[in-house]
Write a protein that holds these residues in place. Structure first.
Motif, PDB file in Angstrom:
ATOM      1  N   THR A  39       0.848  -1.188   0.000  1.00 38.97           N
ATOM      2  CA  THR A  39       0.000   0.000   0.000  1.00 38.97           C
ATOM      3  C   THR A  39       0.889   1.245   0.000  1.00 38.97           C
ATOM      4  N   LYS A  40       0.258   2.412  -0.040  1.00 37.69           N
ATOM      5  CA  LYS A  40       1.019   3.664   0.083  1.00 37.69           C
ATOM      6  C   LYS A  40       1.386   3.941   1.527  1.00 37.69           C
ATOM      7  N   ALA A  81       5.883   2.087   6.308  1.00 41.47           N
ATOM      8  CA  ALA A  81       7.270   1.622   6.379  1.00 41.47           C
ATOM      9  C   ALA A  81       8.226   2.581   7.058  1.00 41.47           C
ATOM     10  N   TYR A  82       7.806   3.815   7.330  1.00 36.62           N
ATOM     11  CA  TYR A  82       8.780   4.854   7.642  1.00 36.62           C
ATOM     12  C   TYR A  82       9.036   5.084   9.128  1.00 36.62           C
ATOM     13  N   LYS A  83       8.468   4.252   9.995  1.00 35.58           N
ATOM     14  CA  LYS A  83       8.730   4.416  11.419  1.00 35.58           C
ATOM     15  C   LYS A  83       9.635   3.284  11.905  1.00 35.58           C
ATOM     16  N   ALA A  84       9.111   2.352  12.683  1.00 35.65           N
ATOM     17  CA  ALA A  84       9.976   1.321  13.268  1.00 35.65           C
ATOM     18  C   ALA A  84      10.563   0.367  12.245  1.00 35.65           C
ATOM     19  N   PRO A 111      11.170   3.894   3.761  1.00 38.29           N
ATOM     20  CA  PRO A 111      10.845   5.210   3.198  1.00 38.29           C
ATOM     21  C   PRO A 111       9.377   5.567   3.346  1.00 38.29           C
ATOM     22  N   LEU A 112       9.083   6.842   3.143  1.00 35.97           N
ATOM     23  CA  LEU A 112       7.703   7.308   3.049  1.00 35.97           C
ATOM     24  C   LEU A 112       7.082   6.798   1.751  1.00 35.97           C
ATOM     25  N   GLY A 158      10.625   2.622  -3.279  1.00 34.84           N
ATOM     26  CA  GLY A 158      10.447   2.347  -1.858  1.00 34.84           C
ATOM     27  C   GLY A 158      10.685   0.897  -1.516  1.00 34.84           C
ATOM     28  N   VAL A 159      10.296  -0.008  -2.408  1.00 30.83           N
ATOM     29  CA  VAL A 159      10.521  -1.435  -2.205  1.00 30.83           C
ATOM     30  C   VAL A 159      12.012  -1.725  -2.052  1.00 30.83           C
ATOM     31  N   TYR A 160      12.822  -1.100  -2.923  1.00 32.98           N
ATOM     32  CA  TYR A 160      14.271  -1.316  -2.840  1.00 32.98           C
ATOM     33  C   TYR A 160      14.829  -0.774  -1.517  1.00 32.98           C
TER      34      TYR A 160
END
Length: 395
Positions: A85-86, A213-216, A220-221, A277-279
């Motif tokens: 997802t985003k 994905a961008y916290k713990a 990336p955002l 972002g996946v990378y």
């Protein structure tokens, strides 16, 4: 900045991924993790390849499947039940808008939730869904407080694993067990816990877990994931549908048909996902794997407990829970001069949050050290002891 001379090797190696630790005490992970160069370099390499007109779509798709597997392993699920997802909000909306609501159905949230885990559910009132808000006592999100609003028409309960404004951790395992016994779906906003605290979506019986994905996760955002258990997945009717690995056109039949993969969460994806972002997330998850997931929770929970105890001793009002199992890697405090205190902390090189609730939030990552907690306590201690300092900080 403060380092730990007695830190285990895994922690020192993990800390080295984050250059900001040499300059500041960063206790703001619940807002956003600092990005490791390892993550940004992977994304930069992706963009560099585009500048050379490379469009290796099969390679991108293979990378996405690899990360899907990494995510599934981290949360104790299967890759086929994970959709990209985003962000957390999109994942929650996929469930909220895709569930086959009927007149008279209800769902339950609680009064401590972040807007991300509130707005998608309140919006369902336009469709005739009764949204009940459980009132908590002393900010504790307990199974009983949630269950006080459950009735025979309740189809779903939505709760955060860790509350953003208090750090209180819900007993997801016990809540899921009760939900399962009553045939209720449990949907969890996991962004404040996944990557640091243990979670087992299959063993615990969670119906859906949405996470950015961008916290713990240190990613990336613009990228997140949604885990959906098979029982809920087969019920969802996505509001948006598009071509994906699992959604294909069958041109062999008259008028064409649509083939969708049964039991495959990729039916919830449509079009291109955030491949850069996946990378980046692939590298972030490798960092977590190398540090060993089982090391992260004890380390960060101990840091939070150390800071919590010190702040209580200094006379701060602590919003975080002292009840067993309700602690997390977040410590939140209240003070009449919270703005001045946050300003003073920043001036001393401590990065933390001043929340919309008026409280100050310290959120620890595995890159933090006990010495940093002690350094914070020296700063807060000076602030509490010196009225003139508090006055100057306000100006």
């Amino acid at each position: 900045m403060t380092t730990s001379t007695d830190a285990p090797a895994w922690q020192q190696a993990f800390r080295n991924h984050f250059p900001i630790t040499a300059q500041k005490i960063y206790v703001c992970q619940a807002y956003a993790s600092p990005m490791a160069p390892r993550v940004s370099d992977a994304m930069g390499h992706f963009f560099s390849s585009l500048s050379m007109a490379r469009a290796d779509k099969p390679e991108w798709l293979a990378a996405a499947e690899g990360v899907r597997t990494q995510v599934a392993q981290l949360i104790g699920g299967k890759a086929r039940h994970v959709a990209f997802t985003k962000n957390t909000t999109e994942g929650l909306n996929i469930v909220a808008q895709g569930y086959p609501w009927r007149p008279g159905d209800s769902l339950v949230i609680d009064d401590q939730e972040h807007p991300v885990n509130t707005v998608p559910w309140l919006h369902l009132r336009q469709r005739g869904v009764e949204v009940r808000v459980a009132r908590t006592e002393d900010r504790r999100v307990t199974v009983d407080s949630i269950w006080s609003q459950v009735d025979a028409n309740t189809r779903l309960i939505a709760v955060s694993y860790v509350q953003y404004s208090t750090g209180v951790r819900a007993d997801i395992q016990a809540l899921a067990e009760r939900c399962r016994a009553q045939g209720i779906h449990l949907v969890v906003d996991g962004i404040q816990g996944v990557g640091l605290l243990p979670i087992e979506v299959e063993n615990w019986g969670i119906s859906a877990l949405s996470c950015g994905a961008y916290k713990a996760l240190h990613g990336p955002l613009g990228l997140g994931f949604l885990y959906v258990a098979p029982a809920l997945l087969e019920q969802l009717q996505p509001a948006h549908f598009g071509p994906s690995f699992a959604n294909r056109i069958d041109k062999s039949v008259e008028g064409w048909g649509l083939k969708s993969g049964a039991g495959d969460a990729r039916v919830l994806e449509g079009g291109n996902i955030n491949y850069p972002g996946v990378y980046g997330l692939a590298q972030a998850l490798l960092m977590i794997e190398e540090a060993k997931v089982e090391n992260l929770a004890p380390w960060t929970l101990a840091l939070a407990a150390r800071l919590d105890a010190g702040l209580r001793a200094q006379g701060f009002q602590i919003l975080s829970s002292t009840h067993p199992g309700e602690n997390s890697t977040i410590v939140c405090i209240r003070h009449p001069q919270a703005f001045a205190l946050r300003k003073y902390l920043y001036a001393q090189g401590v990065v933390c949050n001043l929340l919309d609730t008026g409280s100050i939030r310290f959120s620890m990552g595995a890159y933090n050290t006990p010495e940093e907690m002690d350094a914070i306590l020296k700063i807060t201690g000076r602030f509490m002891a010196d009225a003139q300092l508090r006055s100057c900080a306000c100006s």
